[in-house]
Design a protein around this motif. Structure first.
Motif, PDB file in Angstrom:
ATOM      1  N   ALA A  43      19.444 -30.317 -16.706  1.00  0.00           N
ATOM      2  CA  ALA A  43      19.388 -28.915 -16.271  1.00  0.00           C
ATOM      3  C   ALA A  43      20.500 -28.592 -15.288  1.00  0.00           C
ATOM      4  O   ALA A  43      20.988 -27.466 -15.242  1.00  0.00           O
ATOM      5  N   ALA A  44      20.891 -29.548 -14.490  1.00  0.00           N
ATOM      6  CA  ALA A  44      21.896 -29.289 -13.460  1.00  0.00           C
ATOM      7  C   ALA A  44      23.316 -29.497 -13.969  1.00  0.00           C
ATOM      8  O   ALA A  44      24.268 -29.331 -13.222  1.00  0.00           O
ATOM      9  N   PRO A  92      10.035 -36.377 -19.634  1.00  0.00           N
ATOM     10  CA  PRO A  92       8.898 -35.568 -19.160  1.00  0.00           C
ATOM     11  C   PRO A  92       9.106 -34.074 -19.326  1.00  0.00           C
ATOM     12  O   PRO A  92       8.140 -33.325 -19.254  1.00  0.00           O
ATOM     13  N   PHE A  93      10.340 -33.642 -19.503  1.00  0.00           N
ATOM     14  CA  PHE A  93      10.594 -32.198 -19.499  1.00  0.00           C
ATOM     15  C   PHE A  93      10.847 -31.618 -20.885  1.00  0.00           C
ATOM     16  O   PHE A  93      10.605 -30.449 -21.128  1.00  0.00           O
ATOM     17  N   PHE A 128       7.949 -26.985  -9.971  1.00  0.00           N
ATOM     18  CA  PHE A 128       8.872 -28.127  -9.871  1.00  0.00           C
ATOM     19  C   PHE A 128       8.354 -29.302 -10.696  1.00  0.00           C
ATOM     20  O   PHE A 128       9.128 -29.987 -11.371  1.00  0.00           O
ATOM     21  N   SER A 129       7.051 -29.549 -10.605  1.00  0.00           N
ATOM     22  CA  SER A 129       6.536 -30.758 -11.248  1.00  0.00           C
ATOM     23  C   SER A 129       6.509 -30.632 -12.769  1.00  0.00           C
ATOM     24  O   SER A 129       6.531 -31.640 -13.467  1.00  0.00           O
ATOM     25  N   LYS A 172       8.705 -28.459 -14.638  1.00  0.00           N
ATOM     26  CA  LYS A 172       9.999 -28.163 -15.243  1.00  0.00           C
ATOM     27  C   LYS A 172      11.151 -28.930 -14.612  1.00  0.00           C
ATOM     28  O   LYS A 172      12.259 -28.919 -15.137  1.00  0.00           O
ATOM     29  N   GLY A 173      10.882 -29.550 -13.496  1.00  0.00           N
ATOM     30  CA  GLY A 173      11.967 -30.192 -12.767  1.00  0.00           C
ATOM     31  C   GLY A 173      12.616 -29.211 -11.824  1.00  0.00           C
ATOM     32  O   GLY A 173      12.622 -27.993 -12.060  1.00  0.00           O
ATOM     33  N   ALA A 203      15.572 -26.929 -13.120  1.00  0.00           N
ATOM     34  CA  ALA A 203      15.210 -25.967 -14.156  1.00  0.00           C
ATOM     35  C   ALA A 203      14.191 -24.940 -13.668  1.00  0.00           C
ATOM     36  O   ALA A 203      13.787 -24.067 -14.424  1.00  0.00           O
TER      37      ALA A 203
END
Lengths: 216, 216, 216, 216
Positions: free
Chosen positions: C39-40, C129-130, D33-34, D36-37, D40
């Motif tokens: 994502a980053a 996980p995403f 946060f948990s 999607k990270g 993101a």
DNA sequence: AATGAATGAGGATTCATTCAT
DNA sequence: CATGAATGAATCCTCATTCAT
């Protein structure tokens, strides 16, 4: 910086007593506006520097713009103070027997004024082109009066034959230009230089006097 | 406004081709910056006026500040163009037999420059006090060069006995002050007046020449 | 890093030849994804590092997500390669007469795999996980197969009485946990340490073997 | 065992001068946060889920990153709470006469911790590799302390001859690996399974104890 | 009067993606 | 195939201003 701000505002708002906080806000605003410009200054930064809550600013000044005006407007009046003194005519006739003395008095007076009000003058200079109301205020109430008075003076000394009989707008422009140019150089452009003010003033006046001396 | 911008930028970036959109962006930015000031101008407004997506601005200029610099920096060089022309010395010795002619050439040249670059000059004036990098650039590369050249010229005419042997900084200050004062009045303060430029120029030069004439 | 990436992808895409640019893109993406997370990471940064125009990425991979999948998906298959080799049963019966030998072979094999595919493994770990599709793919095609094979093996050695007759999920969990824990410590947690891999492997295997030894 | 819980809660209470909105923000942030990270997740989505204006987030947390840290940092301390209790040594000597009891207490304790802090633990796991400051914080203040304590304990039980005299890093790695592996499987990998936790714990401890039993 | 939490519109900037060349 | 200019939605964040306390 505190004293003269208080003084200045008391002149104008002699009845409305400023809170301590209000004074702190003005002080902070003057410093921040003058270094970053109005648009780039944030009210929160002003509040912080003033040691005041953000909301407090807006209790005293409805908007950020109001805060600006409350700083600049009273300064405008003082900008032309020497030109609207009631006894100016008297002074004109008696105290200044010649244009040179008048110029010297004016230059020294405005110099002290500039020295003590530099930050607010900076703010005024920067914001005049952008704030329409300020601009209009300046043109209507300030510039016109200065020009009017200067015209009287110019006419007076021209009648006496002390200075060249050019159209007075030209004479005013040339005189004021050199005067402001000096103040500008002294306080804004090169303030860090070690100026011999007395001598510079004399050079400046001498220059104007010769420039405006009647041609033979 | 389009031609001179294109022209100006071609001077600087003769090889780098500007997109049509890029040019539009610059035009819009110049207009908006000059009327509202840099800090009070929004990139979205610039984009809109330029008929361009906001992202497009940032494809060409990494930052809003970058956009400002890309406008002002090349103007700086042109500001002092007459002082760094290669054949300046030649000109100095041959073309201008006296200070008056030099002044007249200079004033007319800078007048045309001002007339054609007014918006960018406004931007420069407004932002110089706030943008440290611009300020430094100005002092290091522009002011110093102008002063250096002016000193050469002043020395030259002082040696010839044409002008009063005051310290050259004083002579420069007085001359430039009057010159800039005239341009300022003409283009910024009272542009709406119906100026008789030729005559004003002659008055101005005459004033300077008499002000700087050697005392007898 | 180049060779093994090419190799890896040719395994999967043996027919479709990768352009040089395409390879560069994958390399750049692997490096950037693995250090900043999917994502980053920006496609423009990938393009820049790959020495390729921004648009080129999207010529080969419809979306950024596609690019991720094209990296991770083939790695998934290789993750379980040792468990789906055709001759695995043969191997099972002949080459590894006991659980210890099997573990040793497995640990060493996966160790080399990890050593050579570290960045992509990192990407997989971070994104599993995403990215729901990846996750599902992993559970359906990878985890289930590994577990299935491991169950066969566990059953086999349990029948032989070599290891404790706990429920096979427990045995698998304990074995795999220790194995992965070792790889994790070795390559991700403390890669900078000076590991005596041979010895650590023996300690690890010995630990598992005693932990799973039939109780008497 | 309730002591560390009390302590832990004091940790949390002491800092709670939280507004209602602030709490809502944290809750929303943790959830988003948990799932999607960090990278993101958008602040606007957090604001929306928290039922708060987006600006409100930034009134309390200067940066999105700040928000992350304000969630993860306090969790770090609680992660190692059982290892830094003042009376740990006492406990060590008296309460846990053998390594097995220690392991059982530890595993159950951390299991409850994981059960109640799963989302934040997920966040921590995901972001540790990418946020350098978190990583460093973790290594310096968390990992080192745990390792230090574990070494003391390991040494203690090795001296008593309860566990195999391997180098303590190896013993720690093996023990912790199995423990974390269990928690990982239970809560992250296969949380939807119907775990018989008591039995799994006993299997796990039994496995470790046999794996680390002194060889005869 | 003073606070400061809350707001939400607007700020500059980034980004994945498209498309004409 | 490859490019890179262009896009515009979305991003994080700032700000002047309001309002309940």
């Amino acid at each position: 910086m505190e004293q003269w701000i208080a003084e200045m505002l008391q002149l104008n708002d002699s009845e409305s007593k400023m809170t301590d906080k209000q004074l702190k806000i003005i002080e902070a605003a003057v410093e921040i506006f003058s270094t970053k410009g109005f648009a780039a200054s944030s009210t929160s930064e002003i509040a912080q520097k003033a040691g005041v809550a953000e909301g407090t600013i807006f209790r005293h000044y409805k908007t950020k713009k109001d805060l600006l005006l409350s700083i600049v407007t009273p300064m405008m009046a003082r900008l032309i103070a020497p030109f609207i003194l009631k006894d100016f005519n008297k002074v004109l006739n008696s105290a200044y027997p010649n244009y040179e003395d008048f110029l010297r008095a004016l230059i020294k007076n405005r110099m002290e004024f500039a020295r003590h009000n530099l930050p607010i003058i900076k703010i005024m200079l920067h914001e005049l082109p952008f704030q329409n109301d300020l601009n209009q205020q300046f043109k209507e109430h300030i510039a016109s009066k200065v020009i009017h008075r200067m015209k009287e003076i110019t006419d007076h000394f021209q009648k006496e034959g002390q200075i060249i009989p050019l159209p007075s707008p030209v004479v005013i422009r040339l005189s004021v230009t050199v005067l402001i140019g000096f103040l500008f150089a002294r306080f804004l452009l090169l303030p860090e230089l070690d100026w011999d003010e007395e001598q510079e003033i004399e050079f400046t006046i001498d220059f104007i006097m010769h420039g405006l001396a009647p041609r033979n």
